[in-house]
Design an enzyme around this catalytic site. Structure first.
Site, PDB file in Angstrom:
ATOM      1  N   GLU A  89       0.857  -1.180   0.000  1.00 12.82           N
ATOM      2  CA  GLU A  89       0.000   0.000   0.000  1.00 12.82           C
ATOM      3  C   GLU A  89       0.896   1.235   0.000  1.00 12.82           C
ATOM      4  OE1 GLU A  89      -2.764   0.416   3.259  1.00 12.82           O
ATOM      5  OE2 GLU A  89      -3.800   2.055   2.264  1.00 12.82           O
ATOM      6  N   ALA A 107       1.636  -0.125  10.776  1.00 18.85           N
ATOM      7  CA  ALA A 107       1.357  -1.519  10.443  1.00 18.85           C
ATOM      8  C   ALA A 107       0.525  -1.561   9.162  1.00 18.85           C
ATOM      9  CB  ALA A 107       0.587  -2.203  11.568  1.00 18.85           C
ATOM     10  N   MET A 108       0.352  -2.789   8.628  1.00 20.49           N
ATOM     11  CA  MET A 108      -0.330  -2.933   7.357  1.00 20.49           C
ATOM     12  C   MET A 108      -1.233  -4.161   7.361  1.00 20.49           C
ATOM     13  SD  MET A 108      -0.933  -1.784   4.403  1.00 20.49           S
ATOM     14  CE  MET A 108      -2.102  -2.608   3.345  1.00 20.49           C
ATOM     15  N   GLU A 162      -5.692  -2.978  12.448  1.00 18.76           N
ATOM     16  CA  GLU A 162      -5.355  -3.816  11.286  1.00 18.76           C
ATOM     17  C   GLU A 162      -6.326  -4.981  11.170  1.00 18.76           C
ATOM     18  OE1 GLU A 162      -3.441  -2.230   9.487  1.00 18.76           O
ATOM     19  OE2 GLU A 162      -2.596  -0.932  11.037  1.00 18.76           O
ATOM     20  N   GLU A 191      -9.979   4.040   6.043  1.00 25.27           N
ATOM     21  CA  GLU A 191      -9.197   4.508   7.187  1.00 25.27           C
ATOM     22  C   GLU A 191     -10.044   5.242   8.231  1.00 25.27           C
ATOM     23  OE1 GLU A 191      -6.603   3.192   7.780  1.00 25.27           O
ATOM     24  OE2 GLU A 191      -5.763   2.537   5.864  1.00 25.27           O
TER      25      GLU A 191
HETATM   26  N1  TRP Z   1      -3.163   0.857   5.699  1.00 27.79           N
HETATM   27  C1  TRP Z   1      -2.172   1.093   6.727  1.00 27.79           C
HETATM   28  C2  TRP Z   1      -2.975   1.357   7.984  1.00 27.79           C
HETATM   29  O1  TRP Z   1      -3.564   2.361   8.150  1.00 27.79           O
HETATM   30  C3  TRP Z   1      -1.304   2.257   6.409  1.00 27.79           C
HETATM   31  C4  TRP Z   1       0.050   1.975   5.875  1.00 27.79           C
HETATM   32  C5  TRP Z   1       0.928   1.059   6.337  1.00 27.79           C
HETATM   33  C6  TRP Z   1       0.725   2.651   4.829  1.00 27.79           C
HETATM   34  N2  TRP Z   1       2.094   1.154   5.637  1.00 27.79           N
HETATM   35  C7  TRP Z   1       1.986   2.106   4.718  1.00 27.79           C
HETATM   36  C8  TRP Z   1       0.379   3.675   3.980  1.00 27.79           C
HETATM   37  C9  TRP Z   1       2.934   2.576   3.786  1.00 27.79           C
HETATM   38  C10 TRP Z   1       1.292   4.141   3.048  1.00 27.79           C
HETATM   39  C11 TRP Z   1       2.544   3.600   2.946  1.00 27.79           C
HETATM   40  O2  TRP Z   1      -3.115   0.525   8.812  1.00 27.79           O
HETATM   41 ZN    ZN Z   2      -5.633   1.662   8.464  1.00 26.96          ZN
END
Ligand code: TRP
Ligand code: ZN
Length: 871
Positions: free
Chosen positions: A123, A263-264, A299, A321
């Site tokens: 992402e 985190a992702m 997450e 988000e």
């Molecule tokens: N979707 C992730 C969150 O909000 C956000 C995120 C994690 C992200 N790593 C990233 C956005 C790197 C941009 C780039 O939990």
């Molecule tokens: Zn998020």
């Protein structure tokens, strides 16, 4: 890096894709120094046109085959960051091989190395650094992933979904993963490493067993328990509150040290910055535990709000988000004190988001254009977006909101949708018209609400006149009136609430005690009010607005002691203290006996939640004070605030000492809400006590030495850094480093406490820390701990008169621009606020922005922020 000026992407230009990728087969061959990626895409025409645009960045193209035939450069157009095939038919199989260099990837997007492991961050647009692909969230595909790597170095090979097969041949390990849920490429993940795992189980509401696994580097196994616990609580909560069940047989979390964000939410394989998942009592503070709980939940909740239902395009980012932040905030509120959580969130919003909304990067929660999407992972998209969802919750009530979310998930499961689809579901489920409400997503800037109240004793009638306006922001003027929910209460002299009954019942929601303020100006009247009440407005911070309403000092003291709404009780205290600090800056401050009595009654009220008392007694931060001013002088703010701190400490010294001694009881560390609350008040009391007396300093030294948990040790260290003489402060810092230099996450905290200190965090000191053995430019957490802490917390040093603080930050941005553009761009935020500073500072800041602009080839990330800030 770019040559020409990068161009903005517009929401208005959105076009649906011509081709869908029904299946995506990926094969990764991880070799020392280079990686090969082979993809097989099943293409199906779904839209207008016969052209397929694939995205790609920093890739070496090895081969490309269409339906088995090798293509030559005549068959496709290879652009700067695209590969285009045209004249295609209804369905095809496309095979592509690329070579990439994860070892050289310092941007931490796509596939990269972190320590001894490989991991991915896709992402928003990282997948295009792995292979040519339609890297856009409205292209959703079923992924099968094969990973091949050295069996000894990389015994653990992970990807999304369920494990399918595994074998070892000629020293190479081969594994295959299959994810049955179709998803956009930004949710793809791969991890390879020599990792240890801690396992657990969760039984879902329908009785399915889910295997929960946390993978970490071997030395961190003893830091995984809390995250697993938080995960199980999140899974249960989402079932109970939203009716959402987990949908795979396995859920994995991996901790990595080098990570750009927190985190992702990759499907079934969440990847975490190790600082946001690893904790044990000796190394993590209570604040870290709470952050972990919130991020694990965040997450996990994305599995429905983001993954099952995803975003059509990146202009819809707040769809996932904003909603998910709202969900994790409610979860944290349910697990801990809901009032304290609300205070923390609202205070962050007012400090950071209001500043963004009043600055050059102001944008709507649904932006209409961007140059680099990574720049739009902002407090506006996340936190203001969450506030909008919260307002919907207030307007529709808990039950109506749930009907809306049920309809949204049911209607759009498996789809990539828009913010409008979310609001539409809320409308359809409740039979309400939210057209005006939608403006919250489109208009940027913080609305200002002016309030006048009038009481007519003879008629027993109170009238409230409200006026709203939203300031101009870049690209937006003449804003329309918003639908603003005003939660309110009337407080009688007894301290009790009296009933609120407006003469305009159509504008009132009884359940949430909300008045619906929907025009530029409206007057509401309330009958049967037999005494003049104190009017408590925007309870629970019911709308993200600035309020212009002058309560008298005595009314504020009264609210601080009696408001039944915890948020406004706290806010009344903050307004009092803001006033004190203003007087102190003018050399006219003296704490009066009524103030002392009000503070005394708060600290000695043992019926209150101690965490709440700690917030009630804490002064507004320097950053928030600055945010309340049109233009500000950081040094004056710092000195004014310090004077108030000292006077409060001296006036209540016996209270703080007694409070500390009462709460400083030996107890085994637990990350439980009641214990955290006790520690927060104890350590606040210590910080005041140590400011006023050497006994307090001695108590801090004793606590620093004897603490068996990081919350108490770090609190004591912070007190010493702030109040002890310089030599003693440095001695404590040295001892701490000797004790913890083997633990990188603790070292980060050690860097933050000194680099963010208004006492120690001078530019000289920062330069010294940049040379320290513990510092590493490639690790974002280290950069944030030194430079981020300096520029965002040590405000009087960052804004030093000779401009050295600005120069230091600009040098760091220029350096990081080349290696990690996302971090460079985020770091530079404080410089973009130059217009708000007193003129002498303002010029120096602008000059540094200009120097960055002129420094050569800027990434899109840095270019966008600098060019918009210089306007
Ligand atoms: N979707 C992730 C969150 O909000 C956000 C995120 C994690 C992200 N790593 C990233 C956005 C790197 C941009 C780039 O939990
Ligand atoms: Zn998020």
């Amino acid at each position: 890096m770019r040559d020409a000026q990068p161009k903005a992407i517009q929401l208005a230009d959105y076009q649906a894709p011509a081709y869908e990728v029904t299946d995506t087969h990926l094969k990764f061959e991880l070799n020392d120094g280079y990686t090969q990626v082979h993809s097989v895409l099943t293409l199906k025409q779904v839209g207008d046109g016969n052209e397929l645009v694939l995205n790609g960045q920093d890739l070496e193209l090895l081969s490309i085959r269409l339906d088995g035939n090798e293509l030559t450069t005549d068959d496709y157009v290879l652009g700067d960051e695209t590969l285009t095939l045209s004249g295609l038919g209804a369905s095809h199989t496309l095979e592509i091989s690329t070579q990439i260099y994860p070892e050289k990837n310092t941007a931490l997007e796509g596939l990269y190395r972190s320590g001894g492991m490989y991991c991915t961050q896709c992402e928003a647009e990282g997948f295009r650094r792995i292979t040519y692909y339609p890297d856009r969230p409205d292209v959703m595909s079923v992924f099968t992933t094969e990973i091949i790597a050295d069996a000894e170095q990389f015994p653990v090979l992970l990807s999304n979904g369920n494990p399918v097969s595994e074998k070892t041949e000629d020293g190479k390990k081969h594994v295959v993963w299959h994810d049955p849920h179709k998803k956009p490429a930004y949710l793809f993940a791969l991890v390879a490493g020599d990792l240890q795992v801690r396992d657990d189980h969760f039984t879902t509401c329908s009785g399915r067993e889910v295997l929960l696994r946390i993978f970490v580097e071997p030395q961190n196994v003893d830091k995984t328990e809390y995250a697993l616990d938080a995960l199980k609580r999140s899974m249960r909560w989402d079932e109970e509150v939203y009716g959402r069940e987990y949908d795979l047989d396995i859920f994995m979390i991996v901790a990595v040290d080098d990570f750009n964000m927190g985190a992702m939410e990759n499907k079934g394989l969440n990847i975490f910055n190790s600082s946001c998942v690893l904790a044990n009592p000796a190394t993590a503070t209570d604040a870290a535990y709470q952050r972990i709980e919130a991020i694990v939940a965040h997450e996990y909740f994305h599995n429905w709000s983001g993954n099952r239902v995803t975003c059509r395009d990146w202009f819809q980012l707040s769809l996932k988000e904003g909603f998910t932040v709202f969900r994790d905030a409610c979860f944290s509120a349910d697990m801990n004190s809901s009032t304290v959580k609300r205070i923390e969130d609202a205070s962050m919003l007012r400090t950071v988001q209001f500043a963004e909304d009043g600055g050059p990067m102001a944008h709507p929660v649904q932006p209409d254009s961007y140059i680099e999407i990574s720049n739009f992972y902002t407090v506006t998209i996340y936190e203001k977006g969450a506030e909008i969802v919260r307002m919907l919750h207030k307007i529709l009530g808990a039950e109506g909101f749930r009907k809306g979310s049920d309809l949204y998930f049911e209607r759009h499961d498996g789809q990539a949708v828009t913010i409008n689809d979310f609001v539409q579901a809320m409308e359809d489920a409740n039979g309400v018209d939210l057209s005006q409400f939608r403006l919250w997503y489109k208009q940027s800037g913080t609305p200002v609400v002016e309030v006048l109240t009038q009481y007519d004793h003879a008629a027993e009638r109170l009238t409230i006149n409200l006026r709203q306006s939203t300031p101009d922001t870049p690209g937006q003027t003449n804003k329309k009136p918003l639908w603003i929910p005003v939660q309110l209460g009337f407080i009688a002299h007894s301290g009790e609430d009296i009933e609120v009954r407006p003469d305009q019942p159509d504008f009132w929601t009884e359940e949430s005690q909300v008045l619906h303020f929907r025009e530029a100006e409206q007057t509401f009247s309330f009958g049967g009010v037999i005494e003049e009440p104190v009017v408590s407005l925007f309870r629970d911070f019911s709308a993200p607005v600035r309020i212009n309403y002058q309560h008298s000092q005595s009314a504020l003291r009264f609210m601080l002691q009696h408001d039944s709404d915890g948020f406004n009780r706290w806010d009344a205290g903050q307004q009092l203290m803001l006033h004190w600090i203003e007087l102190a800056e003018k050399g006219r401050f003296k704490l009066v006996k009524e103030d002392i009595a009000a503070l005394h009654s708060v600290i000695s009220d043992e019926s209150l939640d101690p965490a709440m008392v700690a917030y009630l007694l804490a002064l507004p931060s320097e950053a928030y004070i600055a945010e309340t001013r049109k233009s500000y002088d950081p040094v004056a703010i710092h000195n004014g605030r310090e004077q108030v701190l000292s006077e409060v400490a001296e006036a209540l010294i016996e209270d703080f000492k007694a409070c500390y001694e009462r709460l400083n009881v030996p107890a085994e560390y637990q990350p439980a809400p009641a214990d955290m609350a006790r520690r927060s008040l104890k350590n606040l009391a210590l910080s005041y006590w140590a400011r006023a007396s050497s006994d307090g300093i001695e108590a801090a030294k004793a606590q620093f030495k004897s603490a068996d948990n990081m919350t108490d040790q770090m609190a004591a260290l912070r007190v010493l850094v702030t109040c002890a003489d310089q030599a003693e402060a440095q001695e404590a810092l040295n001892a701490f480093y000797e004790q913890w230099k083997h633990d990188s996450l603790v070292v980060n905290q050690w860097l933050t406490v000194q680099c963010g200190s208004s006492r120690l965090g001078s530019p000289d000191h920062i330069e010294k820390m940049l040379e320290h053995e513990a510092f590493d430019w490639r690790n974002p957490n280290k950069v944030r701990s030194v430079i981020g802490a300096f520029a965002n917390q040590a405000l009087c040093h960052f804004h030093s008169e000779n401009g050295r603080g600005y120069r230091l930050l600009a040098d760091a941005v220029i350096r990081l621009n080349a290696s990690n553009p996302q971090i460079a761009s985020r770091l530079l935020t404080p410089l973009t606020r130059w217009k708000r500073l007193v003129p002498s500072q303002s010029h120096l800041m602008k000059a540094e922005l200009q120097r960055i602009m002129d420094s050569g080839s800027l990434s899109k990330d840095v270019y966008e922020v600098v060019s918009k800030s210089l306007v």
